[in-house]
Scaffold this active site. Sequence first.
Site, PDB file in Angstrom:
ATOM      1  N   ASN A   1      32.203  -2.319  28.414  1.00 19.69           N
ATOM      2  CA  ASN A   1      31.950  -3.164  28.955  1.00 19.69           C
ATOM      3  C   ASN A   1      31.508  -2.310  30.353  1.00 19.69           C
ATOM      4  O   ASN A   1      31.827  -3.055  31.561  1.00 19.69           O
ATOM      5  CB  ASN A   1      33.354  -4.050  28.700  1.00 19.69           C
ATOM      6  CG  ASN A   1      33.505  -4.640  27.690  1.00 19.69           C
ATOM      7  OD1 ASN A   1      32.783  -5.340  27.187  1.00 19.69           O
ATOM      8  ND2 ASN A   1      34.953  -4.379  27.274  1.00 19.69           N
TER       9      ASN A   1
ATOM     10  N   GLU B   1      29.765 -15.317  35.098  1.00 23.88           N
ATOM     11  CA  GLU B   1      30.896 -15.078  35.862  1.00 23.88           C
ATOM     12  C   GLU B   1      29.905 -15.225  37.221  1.00 23.88           C
ATOM     13  O   GLU B   1      28.718 -14.730  36.865  1.00 23.88           O
ATOM     14  CB  GLU B   1      32.017 -14.027  36.467  1.00 23.88           C
ATOM     15  CG  GLU B   1      31.180 -13.050  36.223  1.00 23.88           C
ATOM     16  CD  GLU B   1      32.081 -11.994  35.679  1.00 23.88           C
ATOM     17  OE1 GLU B   1      33.083 -12.050  37.257  1.00 23.88           O
ATOM     18  OE2 GLU B   1      32.184 -10.943  35.090  1.00 23.88           O
TER      19      GLU B   1
ATOM     20  N   ASN C   1      29.573 -12.971  40.446  1.00 22.46           N
ATOM     21  CA  ASN C   1      29.966 -11.885  41.385  1.00 22.46           C
ATOM     22  C   ASN C   1      29.454 -12.183  43.212  1.00 22.46           C
ATOM     23  O   ASN C   1      28.113 -12.282  43.320  1.00 22.46           O
ATOM     24  CB  ASN C   1      29.551 -10.663  40.979  1.00 22.46           C
ATOM     25  CG  ASN C   1      30.035  -9.875  40.136  1.00 22.46           C
ATOM     26  OD1 ASN C   1      31.224 -10.926  40.056  1.00 22.46           O
ATOM     27  ND2 ASN C   1      29.038  -9.642  38.976  1.00 22.46           N
TER      28      ASN C   1
END
Lengths: 660, 516
Positions: A252, A305, A307
């Site tokens: 990841n 998401e 950032n």
Amino acid sequence: MAGLWVGAASLISAGRRGQRSPHQLMRSAALWTLKHVSHCSRQHLIVSRNLCSAGYDSNEKTFDKILVANRGEIACRVIKTCKKMGIKTVAIHSDVDASSVHVKMADEAVCVGPAPTSKSYLNMDAIMEAIKKTRAQAVHPGYGFLSENKEFAKCLDADEAVRIAREIGYPVMIKASAGGGGKGMRIAWDDEETRDGFRFSSQEAASSFGDDRLLIEKFIDNPRHIEIQVLGDKHGNALWLNERECSIQRRNQKVVEEAPSIFLDSETRRAMGEQAVALAKAVQYSSAGTVEFLVDSKKNFYFLEMNTRLQVEHPVTECITGLDLVQEMIRVAKGYPLRHKQADIPINGWAVECRVYAEDPYKSFGLPSIGRLSQYQEPIHLPGVRVDSGIQPGSDISIYYDPMISKLITYGSDRTEALKRMEDALDNYVIRGVTHNIALLREVIINSRFIKGDINTKFLSDVYPDGFKGHKLTEDERSQLLAMAASLFVASQLRAQHFQGHENSRVPIVKPQVANWELSIKLNDEVHAVVASNSGPAFSVEVDGSKLNVTSTWNLASPLLSVNVDGTQRTIQCLSREAGGSMSIQFLGTVYKVHVLTKLAAELSEFMLEKVVEDTSSILRSPMPGMVVALSVKPGDMVKSVHCKAGDTVGEGDLLVELQ
Amino acid sequence: MAVAMRVAAAGARLGVVVSGLRVAVRSLCSQPVSINERIENKRRAALLGGGQRRIEAQHKRGKLTARERISLLLDPGSFVESDMFVEHRCSDFGMAADKNKDFTVFGGSLSGAHAQKVCKIMDQAMTVGAPVIGLNDSGGARIQEGVESLAGYADIFLRNVMASGVIPQISLIMGPCAGGAVYSPALTDFTFMVKDTSYLFITGPDVVKSVTNEDVTQEELGGAKTHTTMSGVAHRAFENDIDALCNLREFFNYLPLSSQDPAPIRECHDPSDRLVPELDTIVPLESTKAYNMVDIIHSVVDEREFFEIMPNYAKNIIVGFARMNGRTVGIVGNQPKVASGCLDINSSVKGARFVRFCDAFNIPLITFVDVPGFLPGTAQEYGGIIRHGAKLLYAFAEATVPKVTVITRKAYGGAYDVMSSKHLCGDSNYAWPTAEIAVMGAKGAMEIIFKGHENVDAAQAEYINKFANPFPAAVRGFVDDIIQPSSTRVRICRDLDVLASKKVQRPWRKHANIPL
């Protein structure tokens, strides 16, 4: 309608937040301006937005002084733009970083504590003190450390984690809210794995980031990871600056990124961009930010998401748009409106970024290594190459911080050119003293699937199901390597006889009597017969029966050697050359160990005894340098002896436990 | 002497000894046919050594025969064997054999004939000024020959001593070497060993058992590991015969032919004015934190090539050979990573012997200093640290070769004086900005000067400000300059060029009296 809030996870915490972060300044934005600095303390954060092209308008007053609350390459990167804009900079550093590059580059520097990040780069009180003392008007947090938005995070226990995971639906991803870079991240497919993942991730998060709060979010299998760069201002404007393709990941953590994505068509790009901008506007985001999406094979995209900070991989966007994102962040933070319209944002050419890490790619695609950069030389002499780094020859890569050495970015008129330049740049990058991942990076960018654009976040494990093993030499490449090794060997043997004559020296200036060097070269346990002869710097080498012409300057002191083999120009690095005939040569990114002996010595070496190899079946050695977090055995239960205790710092290869 | 083979001719550089012999051998060719046949037969038999069976036995032990070893050690065609036809004088036991001190012949034990051959070649080496390399693989004295072999030992020992300081002498132990035989390697300048197949001891495990009742294996008693880590008898160990011989080739390229020859200058690709930026940050800010002095050495010398001597013994001092702008230099450095780099008995002796070798053979000395002092304690005092430490002091003071000294950090107390200081006629003495030249460290000084005082912290800060820096030494001229670490290589190369013509006359004496 694709842009779903799949990342529901990150929102779960909303209603049940434990303690709020005491520092209001952390509210979503990537650059904080400080009000009333003189009598200090409370700051808040002004959201910013604009785009400006890289030019600097000296009439546009922003700040006098900015504190850069980070270290390494990103601190250097931010300081560079500040310098360009005429802004004074303050660096913060831990005691071990006192002589690092970002400290040298800044106008002022303040030590904020000892090496562990929780005591220095995350030490809010000390950083506030530094702000006060230096009277900085704004803080740029870079990425990682303070830049992470802690607001969504909260305290969970394992049962709650399981409940939340079930609610979202497996598989889920558990990750440190303060983190990034793959640290403290686990994927869980069932309750059990959730419990384990929760425990390990919170431990890791606590030790790495000083914050054990976690996020749980939906995990989409086999997706591409594509993100949109956005930029907003305080006047309600926002732009999208195209996408970045970040699918090549390991554990990841992104490894290779590029812009634009070979996968998106202009329609999808616009749809994603517009949604990203809508999101930024909805939360009145005013700075540079990134909206991450997972994109499936049908070009459906799912919001992951946002950032609220500068991303590691921002340079590729800068290359294709011509913008300086840090400069725009600073302008916007000061309250200037964006300088560009959406229609002004171009895609010029293609840019690729490789994250060069101090880690061993042969172990799980990269386990951290540490050490001192005894030699270090960036390939910035090549065209279309940008290197963002915060290190210099002599720098230490320690266990305390991220082992990233640099971001290597190449830029070209199209993808093919950008990738070719990346090959050259990786070959010309000199990094000695630490293990690095250049071999893996180079293999990825020449992989046929990658070149076709057939990639997803599982790329590495798909292409290397048994782990990364380095470059596989074709027959031609092997002959080239052997011919170059033979030539190097002979060149150094000949040089060893070249003594400078003193006037009455009795040392003859030797004329080699040997016309043909009959050699035997061992590579990967295979022995090859090689015959080399030279006239000056030109070698004629016969490898397993076929002839090759090899020319070079044969400068035995230079870390880089440009060699012409039968018309093909190669850049190799000879990492070591031992008297016993062993040589390590970096060729096509991978380091090959060859053993060159004269034919006679090779024949006689048949008689040498095999050395007894250590029996490792009953011992456990540390696979990487690090700290022992927990130890669940003691001598007597299954193990004979234990050579470490929790809290110990161990090096790679150190003996940890002896089994019975 | 157990020398399996003494080679006076190593490579083209050392070809001097050999050329004369070649003529002698050729002249034999004008003999009548029958003689020629006999010559050929003898020669063929000689080349086979102890016969095919014995050669195979040697190979089975992972070892090569003497001739194979020589063929690897030397450039092809450069070795001319001398005395191939000498026979053992003792024929009582039907040992009418031939030539070479080779393990395949009579276990390589020493006969009068062997000794005679060795002495002959050594005498010649001394006359012409050529290094001597001994490849030792021998069982000891030939008991059958009795006192004649003992005399043979002594003859060789005498040559070793006579040649000491005249020509470099190197021993490579490639098999057992026991009893009196060990003293020849001990008298030579460098002793190297081959791991797992070579042993050096005065008395073997059996005798040890019967005398002291200790159970010990050959390897534990006198293997390569023992002698390179514990006893300090051997200077380095190599993996096997081939590795050892290749390294030996590399090694003698650093050495001059004799004390009459200058240190060799090899063709150099590394620019002498290369700046070394990585050195500017190598010394940690906290003066108690260690760093690796070998990193500094690698960065400064040509092409990062450093042939370390005794790398696993008394590791608190580093010695070895390197090149600066092609010219061989001897490097001495304190190692902060081991025992803080302090001097003790073993490191003093190790350093002293190396310094004396360099001085004897015109090899300039570069000294890197980071020394907190001499190691305290009863073990050291009872062991005679005073007289052993004096050896290193003596060696540096006595040396007349060019001496360049770089103080990287600590230079405290008497150890500062010892480490090639200006006061011992250092030619160029430099300090890095991190240097602390003082009688002792700040903490130690506080405990003595301000014992019982309250405001120790302030006093300590003042001490550091006053003494723990390079200035007190610089203003007195005890260091010639405070230099930026990155410029160290440039400065040393420049100094060595200037110092190449250095000449020092010492008053006549029979010989000096080093505190042995």
